[in-house]
Design a protein around this motif. Structure first.
Motif, PDB file in Angstrom:
ATOM      1  N   PRO A 171       0.838  -1.210   0.000  1.00 56.72           N
ATOM      2  CA  PRO A 171       0.000   0.000   0.000  1.00 56.72           C
ATOM      3  C   PRO A 171       0.866   1.250   0.000  1.00 56.72           C
ATOM      4  CG  PRO A 171      -0.774  -1.582   1.627  1.00 56.72           C
ATOM      5  CD  PRO A 171       0.548  -2.079   1.151  1.00 56.72           C
ATOM      6  N   GLY A 172       0.574   2.175  -0.908  1.00 49.58           N
ATOM      7  CA  GLY A 172       1.414   3.361  -1.060  1.00 49.58           C
ATOM      8  C   GLY A 172       0.808   4.647  -0.546  1.00 49.58           C
ATOM      9  N   ALA A 173      -0.395   4.587   0.039  1.00 43.17           N
ATOM     10  CA  ALA A 173      -1.055   5.820   0.490  1.00 43.17           C
ATOM     11  C   ALA A 173      -1.596   5.678   1.910  1.00 43.17           C
ATOM     12  CB  ALA A 173      -2.167   6.208  -0.474  1.00 43.17           C
ATOM     13  N   GLY A 174      -0.869   4.953   2.733  1.00 44.58           N
ATOM     14  CA  GLY A 174      -1.208   4.886   4.153  1.00 44.58           C
ATOM     15  C   GLY A 174      -2.125   3.761   4.571  1.00 44.58           C
ATOM     16  N   GLY A 175      -2.462   2.841   3.665  1.00 42.68           N
ATOM     17  CA  GLY A 175      -3.411   1.784   4.011  1.00 42.68           C
ATOM     18  C   GLY A 175      -2.938   0.870   5.108  1.00 42.68           C
ATOM     19  N   SER A 176      -1.651   0.543   5.126  1.00 38.66           N
ATOM     20  CA  SER A 176      -1.141  -0.375   6.150  1.00 38.66           C
ATOM     21  C   SER A 176      -1.165   0.264   7.536  1.00 38.66           C
ATOM     22  CB  SER A 176       0.290  -0.814   5.804  1.00 38.66           C
ATOM     23  OG  SER A 176       1.133   0.315   5.637  1.00 38.66           O
ATOM     24  N   TYR A 177      -1.229   1.589   7.593  1.00 32.29           N
ATOM     25  CA  TYR A 177      -1.314   2.299   8.868  1.00 32.29           C
ATOM     26  C   TYR A 177      -2.762   2.599   9.241  1.00 32.29           C
ATOM     27  CZ  TYR A 177      -0.953   6.179  12.187  1.00 32.29           C
ATOM     28  OH  TYR A 177      -1.091   6.998  13.288  1.00 32.29           O
ATOM     29  N   ARG A 178      -3.546   3.099   8.295  1.00 32.87           N
ATOM     30  CA  ARG A 178      -4.904   3.558   8.618  1.00 32.87           C
ATOM     31  C   ARG A 178      -5.914   2.423   8.699  1.00 32.87           C
ATOM     32  NH1 ARG A 178      -3.293   7.892   4.883  1.00 32.87           N
ATOM     33  NH2 ARG A 178      -2.931   9.788   6.123  1.00 32.87           N
ATOM     34  N   LEU A 179      -5.725   1.358   7.906  1.00 37.43           N
ATOM     35  CA  LEU A 179      -6.727   0.291   7.905  1.00 37.43           C
ATOM     36  C   LEU A 179      -6.846  -0.395   9.262  1.00 37.43           C
ATOM     37  CD1 LEU A 179      -8.831  -1.175   6.199  1.00 37.43           C
ATOM     38  CD2 LEU A 179      -7.035  -2.748   5.446  1.00 37.43           C
ATOM     39  N   PRO A 180      -5.746  -0.758   9.954  1.00 43.20           N
ATOM     40  CA  PRO A 180      -5.901  -1.344  11.289  1.00 43.20           C
ATOM     41  C   PRO A 180      -6.567  -0.401  12.285  1.00 43.20           C
ATOM     42  CG  PRO A 180      -3.704  -1.780  10.438  1.00 43.20           C
ATOM     43  CD  PRO A 180      -4.344  -0.775   9.514  1.00 43.20           C
ATOM     44  N   ARG A 181      -6.342   0.883  12.141  1.00 45.00           N
ATOM     45  CA  ARG A 181      -6.971   1.850  13.043  1.00 45.00           C
ATOM     46  C   ARG A 181      -8.465   1.976  12.776  1.00 45.00           C
ATOM     47  NH1 ARG A 181      -2.934   5.490  15.172  1.00 45.00           N
ATOM     48  NH2 ARG A 181      -4.329   7.284  15.092  1.00 45.00           N
ATOM     49  N   ARG A 182      -8.877   1.639  11.574  1.00 48.92           N
ATOM     50  CA  ARG A 182     -10.294   1.743  11.210  1.00 48.92           C
ATOM     51  C   ARG A 182     -11.062   0.479  11.577  1.00 48.92           C
ATOM     52  NH1 ARG A 182     -14.170   5.530   8.879  1.00 48.92           N
ATOM     53  NH2 ARG A 182     -15.900   4.203   8.287  1.00 48.92           N
ATOM     54  N   VAL A 183     -10.533  -0.688  11.246  1.00 43.51           N
ATOM     55  CA  VAL A 183     -11.309  -1.928  11.390  1.00 43.51           C
ATOM     56  C   VAL A 183     -10.710  -2.893  12.408  1.00 43.51           C
ATOM     57  CG1 VAL A 183     -12.154  -1.734   9.024  1.00 43.51           C
ATOM     58  CG2 VAL A 183     -10.139  -3.151   9.499  1.00 43.51           C
ATOM     59  N   GLY A 184      -9.596  -2.515  13.023  1.00 45.79           N
ATOM     60  CA  GLY A 184      -8.934  -3.422  13.949  1.00 45.79           C
ATOM     61  C   GLY A 184      -7.861  -4.237  13.236  1.00 45.79           C
ATOM     62  N   GLN A 185      -6.906  -4.702  14.004  1.00 48.40           N
ATOM     63  CA  GLN A 185      -5.750  -5.362  13.426  1.00 48.40           C
ATOM     64  C   GLN A 185      -6.100  -6.658  12.708  1.00 48.40           C
ATOM     65  OE1 GLN A 185      -2.368  -7.011  15.896  1.00 48.40           O
ATOM     66  NE2 GLN A 185      -1.391  -5.147  15.120  1.00 48.40           N
ATOM     67  N   SER A 223      -9.017  -7.824  11.279  1.00 47.83           N
ATOM     68  CA  SER A 223      -9.723  -7.630  10.003  1.00 47.83           C
ATOM     69  C   SER A 223      -8.821  -6.967   8.977  1.00 47.83           C
ATOM     70  CB  SER A 223     -10.980  -6.787  10.215  1.00 47.83           C
ATOM     71  OG  SER A 223     -11.937  -7.495  10.984  1.00 47.83           O
ATOM     72  N   ALA A 224      -7.996  -6.022   9.428  1.00 51.55           N
ATOM     73  CA  ALA A 224      -7.092  -5.349   8.501  1.00 51.55           C
ATOM     74  C   ALA A 224      -6.086  -6.328   7.925  1.00 51.55           C
ATOM     75  CB  ALA A 224      -6.366  -4.212   9.214  1.00 51.55           C
ATOM     76  N   ARG A 225      -5.539  -7.184   8.758  1.00 51.75           N
ATOM     77  CA  ARG A 225      -4.545  -8.131   8.269  1.00 51.75           C
ATOM     78  C   ARG A 225      -5.152  -9.096   7.259  1.00 51.75           C
ATOM     79  NH1 ARG A 225      -1.119  -9.265  13.878  1.00 51.75           N
ATOM     80  NH2 ARG A 225       0.517  -7.714  13.444  1.00 51.75           N
ATOM     81  N   LEU A 226      -6.368  -9.507   7.481  1.00 49.64           N
ATOM     82  CA  LEU A 226      -7.019 -10.400   6.522  1.00 49.64           C
ATOM     83  C   LEU A 226      -7.131  -9.725   5.163  1.00 49.64           C
ATOM     84  CD1 LEU A 226      -8.434 -13.098   6.034  1.00 49.64           C
ATOM     85  CD2 LEU A 226     -10.573 -12.037   6.781  1.00 49.64           C
ATOM     86  N   LEU A 227      -7.541  -8.466   5.152  1.00 48.21           N
ATOM     87  CA  LEU A 227      -7.648  -7.736   3.892  1.00 48.21           C
ATOM     88  C   LEU A 227      -6.277  -7.494   3.262  1.00 48.21           C
ATOM     89  CD1 LEU A 227     -10.337  -5.075   4.876  1.00 48.21           C
ATOM     90  CD2 LEU A 227     -10.641  -6.963   3.278  1.00 48.21           C
ATOM     91  N   LEU A 228      -5.303  -7.129   4.081  1.00 49.51           N
ATOM     92  CA  LEU A 228      -3.970  -6.823   3.567  1.00 49.51           C
ATOM     93  C   LEU A 228      -3.264  -8.072   3.058  1.00 49.51           C
ATOM     94  CD1 LEU A 228      -2.841  -4.332   6.366  1.00 49.51           C
ATOM     95  CD2 LEU A 228      -3.226  -3.739   3.981  1.00 49.51           C
TER      96      LEU A 228
END
Length: 257
Positions: free
Chosen positions: A138-152, A154-159
């Motif tokens: 991710p080049g626009a902050g997704g790896s940082y913002r996604l866990p803060r939005r949906v929890g670690q 759920s974010a890891r599953l998507l990532l």
């Protein structure tokens, strides 16, 4: 034709990604338009921002065919820095930002959503980080913002998988805040934006700031910041108007003073 259309209507600023032939993929022109929209959104007459996409998609991510000016594939360091500046400017918009998603929000499109306060999606919308599918990061902050939005988790599953999820699943994990029928999206977003725009702009800005601090500050510091905001707000005209309207049982007329 502008890659990002910006229209102010009263207290609402409507921002439309306008590259439908490329599914609103993000290139230098889109970043420039988004930066201009973020600057306009910070002006005192704006109380709410609505972000949407034209055509069949919300945003399909970065236009990789237009990226990379250093001889390597993918986004260059300069484009990554520009993306960070632009997306951070959207996250820092001082008033509420509502995203209306009617189609795909993929990769950079998903990352743009993460800079918005409220995501309203139609049942036909779909979401994916997608980077892992193509050996990208991710080049626009997704790896940082996604866990803060949906929890670690759920974010890891998507990532990790890069797989697509539908709107119902996005709503379940908290990526989407309101899920509506496709033919109701425009009306529901308009109604929500109108409700927000009717509130005191002083309160909206403070609430956005305070809720943003909630994930960064210790409890004591967060509460102290809220107390200080309340004491400042008590001397405002909007505070007096709100109390008076309550006593008189009428709708308040907030001016932002």
């Amino acid at each position: 034709m502008s890659a990002v259309e910006i229209h102010a209507k009263g207290r609402e600023l409507r921002v439309t990604l306008n590259r439908p032939e490329r599914r609103n993929a993000i290139n230098a022109d889109v970043l420039e338009g988004l930066a201009a929209a973020a600057a306009r959104a910070a002006e005192p007459d704006i109380r709410v921002v609505v972000l949407e996409g034209s055509g069949s998609a919300f945003c399909a991510g970065a236009d990789l065919g237009a990226a990379g000016h250093d001889g390597l594939p993918g986004p260059s360091e300069a484009m990554l820095q520009e993306s960070d500046r632009t997306f951070s400017a959207w996250e820092a918009i001082p008033v509420p930002v509502v995203a209306a998603v009617h189609g795909a929000a993929i990769a950079g499109g998903l990352e743009l959503l993460l800079c918005c306060d409220i995501v309203v999606a139609s049942e036909a919308a779909r979401f994916a980080d997608a980077h892992a599918r193509f050996g990208l990061l991710p080049g626009a902050g997704g790896s940082y913002r996604l866990p803060r939005r949906v929890g670690q988790s759920s974010a890891r599953l998507l990532l990790y998988t890069g797989e697509e999820i539908d709107a119902a699943e996005a709503y379940r994990i908290g990526l989407v805040d309101m899920l509506v029928h496709a033919d109701e999206l425009v009306e529901r977003v308009g109604r929500l934006a109108g409700t927000i725009a009717s509130r005191s702009p002083l309160v909206l800005r403070e609430m956005k700031r305070l809720s943003g601090e909630a994930v960064a500050l210790p409890v004591e510091a967060g509460l102290q910041s809220a107390h200080e905001a309340i004491l400042r707000h008590r001397s405002s005209e909007d505070y007096a108007e709100g109390l008076q309207s309550f006593i008189e049982r009428r709708e308040p007329r907030f001016t932002g003073r």
